[in-house]
Write a protein that holds these residues in place. Structure first.
Motif, PDB file in Angstrom:
ATOM      1  N   LEU A  62      37.493 -27.780 -47.980  1.00  0.00           N
ATOM      2  CA  LEU A  62      37.031 -27.840 -46.756  1.00  0.00           C
ATOM      3  C   LEU A  62      36.453 -26.344 -46.218  1.00  0.00           C
ATOM      4  O   LEU A  62      35.206 -26.483 -45.770  1.00  0.00           O
ATOM      5  CB  LEU A  62      37.899 -28.348 -45.429  1.00  0.00           C
ATOM      6  CG  LEU A  62      38.450 -29.736 -45.832  1.00  0.00           C
ATOM      7  CD1 LEU A  62      39.700 -29.840 -44.648  1.00  0.00           C
ATOM      8  CD2 LEU A  62      37.501 -30.737 -45.645  1.00  0.00           C
ATOM      9  N   ALA A  63      37.121 -25.445 -46.517  1.00  0.00           N
ATOM     10  CA  ALA A  63      36.490 -23.969 -46.387  1.00  0.00           C
ATOM     11  C   ALA A  63      35.269 -23.970 -47.185  1.00  0.00           C
ATOM     12  O   ALA A  63      34.251 -23.210 -46.877  1.00  0.00           O
ATOM     13  CB  ALA A  63      37.864 -23.085 -46.564  1.00  0.00           C
ATOM     14  N   ALA A  64      35.602 -24.284 -48.240  1.00  0.00           N
ATOM     15  CA  ALA A  64      34.156 -24.188 -49.515  1.00  0.00           C
ATOM     16  C   ALA A  64      33.220 -24.986 -48.825  1.00  0.00           C
ATOM     17  O   ALA A  64      31.887 -24.584 -48.978  1.00  0.00           O
ATOM     18  CB  ALA A  64      34.654 -24.591 -50.832  1.00  0.00           C
ATOM     19  N   ILE A  65      33.257 -26.037 -48.258  1.00  0.00           N
ATOM     20  CA  ILE A  65      31.962 -26.988 -47.873  1.00  0.00           C
ATOM     21  C   ILE A  65      31.442 -25.960 -46.808  1.00  0.00           C
ATOM     22  O   ILE A  65      30.322 -26.278 -46.708  1.00  0.00           O
ATOM     23  CB  ILE A  65      32.403 -28.215 -47.485  1.00  0.00           C
ATOM     24  CG1 ILE A  65      32.926 -29.123 -48.544  1.00  0.00           C
ATOM     25  CG2 ILE A  65      31.308 -28.967 -46.593  1.00  0.00           C
ATOM     26  CD1 ILE A  65      33.654 -30.380 -48.255  1.00  0.00           C
ATOM     27  N   ALA A  88      31.285 -17.030 -55.809  1.00  0.00           N
ATOM     28  CA  ALA A  88      31.842 -17.367 -57.147  1.00  0.00           C
ATOM     29  C   ALA A  88      33.192 -17.005 -57.234  1.00  0.00           C
ATOM     30  O   ALA A  88      33.880 -17.745 -58.037  1.00  0.00           O
ATOM     31  CB  ALA A  88      30.872 -16.529 -58.291  1.00  0.00           C
ATOM     32  N   GLY A  89      33.787 -15.875 -56.704  1.00  0.00           N
ATOM     33  CA  GLY A  89      35.162 -15.566 -56.833  1.00  0.00           C
ATOM     34  C   GLY A  89      36.156 -16.738 -56.126  1.00  0.00           C
ATOM     35  O   GLY A  89      37.130 -17.089 -56.666  1.00  0.00           O
ATOM     36  N   VAL A  95      39.089 -23.669 -58.499  1.00  0.00           N
ATOM     37  CA  VAL A  95      39.339 -24.249 -59.808  1.00  0.00           C
ATOM     38  C   VAL A  95      40.821 -23.797 -60.420  1.00  0.00           C
ATOM     39  O   VAL A  95      41.319 -24.807 -60.950  1.00  0.00           O
ATOM     40  CB  VAL A  95      38.246 -24.075 -60.853  1.00  0.00           C
ATOM     41  CG1 VAL A  95      38.419 -24.226 -62.252  1.00  0.00           C
ATOM     42  CG2 VAL A  95      36.984 -24.547 -60.341  1.00  0.00           C
ATOM     43  N   LEU A  96      41.062 -22.603 -60.424  1.00  0.00           N
ATOM     44  CA  LEU A  96      42.394 -22.067 -60.802  1.00  0.00           C
ATOM     45  C   LEU A  96      43.676 -22.657 -60.016  1.00  0.00           C
ATOM     46  O   LEU A  96      44.732 -23.525 -60.725  1.00  0.00           O
ATOM     47  CB  LEU A  96      42.688 -20.756 -60.741  1.00  0.00           C
ATOM     48  CG  LEU A  96      41.612 -19.975 -62.017  1.00  0.00           C
ATOM     49  CD1 LEU A  96      41.901 -18.561 -61.674  1.00  0.00           C
ATOM     50  CD2 LEU A  96      42.134 -20.330 -63.315  1.00  0.00           C
ATOM     51  N   ASN A 100      46.382 -25.383 -61.343  1.00  0.00           N
ATOM     52  CA  ASN A 100      47.753 -24.966 -61.097  1.00  0.00           C
ATOM     53  C   ASN A 100      48.548 -26.018 -60.411  1.00  0.00           C
ATOM     54  O   ASN A 100      49.730 -26.328 -60.824  1.00  0.00           O
ATOM     55  CB  ASN A 100      47.917 -23.778 -60.032  1.00  0.00           C
ATOM     56  CG  ASN A 100      49.174 -22.968 -60.001  1.00  0.00           C
ATOM     57  OD1 ASN A 100      49.985 -23.122 -61.051  1.00  0.00           O
ATOM     58  ND2 ASN A 100      49.401 -21.912 -59.229  1.00  0.00           N
ATOM     59  N   MET A 101      48.078 -26.762 -59.390  1.00  0.00           N
ATOM     60  CA  MET A 101      48.539 -27.947 -58.788  1.00  0.00           C
ATOM     61  C   MET A 101      48.950 -28.885 -59.845  1.00  0.00           C
ATOM     62  O   MET A 101      50.022 -29.573 -59.844  1.00  0.00           O
ATOM     63  CB  MET A 101      47.436 -28.514 -57.794  1.00  0.00           C
ATOM     64  CG  MET A 101      48.035 -29.613 -57.038  1.00  0.00           C
ATOM     65  SD  MET A 101      46.825 -30.115 -55.789  1.00  0.00           S
ATOM     66  CE  MET A 101      45.507 -30.962 -56.734  1.00  0.00           C
TER      67      MET A 101
END
Length: 150
Positions: A62-65, A88-89, A95-96, A100-101
């Motif tokens: 949601l934050a990325a959106i 990008a970071g 993704v990591l 990890n999930m």
């Protein structure tokens, strides 16, 4: 000239900085609970990690959106190299954390040690860098900061 505006906002308040605090807390908490599991082998800590990762990834999406909406909504934001590195970071963090999930869905010891613990630590290190970049966007480049009116 006015500051670059946050496109995703509620009543003039940018949504992205409101949301990012939750995944940051969840991902740092995941590292701490992974360390606790590594040191104690108490399954409760691994369960906490799994829940923290799940909540962190959902809210990070949601934050990325919201962040992408801001990024695409004002060309002056896209003109900042810092904004590109920040985006990008944080995409790498997302993704990591997703992988990890998946790692944390394994049973017992292999759900955390060593892969989950390494991924959690790597995510926190990247978050320190992207957080600093986010700080620079707000305080140096005034992204999303309301102009003072007289």
């Amino acid at each position: 000239m006015d500051n670059p505006r946050s496109t995703a906002s509620i009543a003039g308040h940018p949504i992205h900085p409101m949301l990012v605090t939750i995944p940051i807390a969840c991902f740092v908490g995941t590292l701490l609970t992974d360390i606790a599991y590594w040191r104690t082998a108490e399954m409760t800590w691994a369960n906490f990690s799994a829940w923290l990762l799940t909540v962190g990834v959902i809210v990070a999406i949601l934050a990325a959106i919201a962040g992408l909406t801001d990024f695409l909504g004002d060309r002056r934001i896209r003109a900042q190299p810092t904004a590109w590195l920040h985006m990008a970071g944080n995409l790498i963090v997302l993704v990591l954390s997703f992988f990890n999930m998946l790692v944390h869905t394994r049973d017992a010891w292999t759900s955390v040690v060593p892969t989950g613990l390494i991924l959690s630590a790597l995510v926190v290190v990247i978050l320190i860098f992207t957080g600093w970049l986010g700080w620079a966007l707000v305080y140096r480049h005034h992204v999303g900061v309301a102009d003072e009116t007289t």
